[in-house]
Design a protein around this motif. Structure first.
Motif, mmCIF file in Angstrom:
data_model
loop_
_atom_site.group_PDB
_atom_site.id
_atom_site.type_symbol
_atom_site.label_atom_id
_atom_site.label_comp_id
_atom_site.label_asym_id
_atom_site.label_seq_id
_atom_site.Cartn_x
_atom_site.Cartn_y
_atom_site.Cartn_z
ATOM 1 N N GLN A 1 20.067 -26.157 -59.568
ATOM 2 C CA GLN A 1 21.025 -26.747 -60.490
ATOM 3 C C GLN A 1 22.216 -27.320 -59.752
ATOM 4 N N SER B 1 23.427 -24.275 -57.313
ATOM 5 C CA SER B 1 22.728 -22.991 -57.311
ATOM 6 C C SER B 1 21.241 -23.248 -57.143
ATOM 7 N N GLY B 2 20.561 -22.250 -56.622
ATOM 8 C CA GLY B 2 19.106 -22.334 -56.498
ATOM 9 C C GLY B 2 18.588 -22.975 -55.226
ATOM 10 N N LYS C 1 31.498 -20.999 -51.935
ATOM 11 C CA LYS C 1 31.391 -21.064 -53.392
ATOM 12 C C LYS C 1 30.315 -22.039 -53.843
ATOM 13 N N ASN C 2 29.617 -22.640 -52.888
ATOM 14 C CA ASN C 2 28.569 -23.622 -53.226
ATOM 15 C C ASN C 2 29.107 -24.720 -54.132
ATOM 16 N N THR C 3 30.267 -25.218 -53.791
ATOM 17 C CA THR C 3 30.931 -26.186 -54.662
ATOM 18 C C THR C 3 31.547 -27.319 -53.850
#
Length: 116
Positions: free
Chosen positions: A3, A25-26, A76-78
C-alpha cells in the motif's frame, strides 16, 4: 499487502502551504525511490518531485522548484512533499509512486485545490 497512502491534501488559499504524506506498507520501502506526480483535469500527468532511496538526491520540476521540498523518513516508511507559496495552477490530484527496478507501486492520490 502493498500500500501507498497519500494524505494531507485539501483546500488552501494562494500563497498558503500544505504538506502531503505518502505512507508505505507491505514492502521494503528503504529500497525504493519515490516520486510525486500530479494531474489536473484535462492535463497530462506531471512529475513534480523525486527522491532517491537513501534520500540523498532530490529533483523538482521547474514549475515547483524553490517552492516545494521533498523528504523521507525511512524509519516511518513515509515521504513528504512540503508545498509552499501555492498557486492556483498547483491545483491537481497528487499521487506518489515508489519504484525499485521492475517493482512499481502507486497510491490513490490526494486532491490539492488552491483557490481564494
Amino acid at each position: 499487502q502493498v500500500q501507498l497512502v497519500e494524505s494531507g491534501g485539501g483546500l488552501v488559499q494562494p500563497g498558503g502551504s500544505l504538506r502531503l504524506s505518502c505512507a508505505a506498507s507491505g514492502f521494503t520501502f528503504i529500497n525504493y525511490a519515490v516520486r510525486w506526480y500530479r494531474q489536473a483535469p484535462g492535463e497530462e500527468r506531471e512529475l513534480v518531485a523525486s527522491i532517491t532511496a537513501a534520500g540523498g538526491t532530490t529533483n523538482f520540476s521547474d514549475s515547483v522548484k524553490g517552492r516545494f521540498t521533498i523528504s523521507r523518513d525511512n524509519a516511518k516508511n513515509t515521504v513528504y512533499l512540503q508545498m509552499n507559496s501555492l498557486k492556483p495552477e498547483d491545483t491537481a490530484v497528487y499521487r506518489c509512486n515508489a519504484r525499485w527496478g521492475r517493482r512499481d507501486y502507486w497510491g490513490q492520490g490526494t486532491q490539492v485545490t488552491v483557490s481564494s
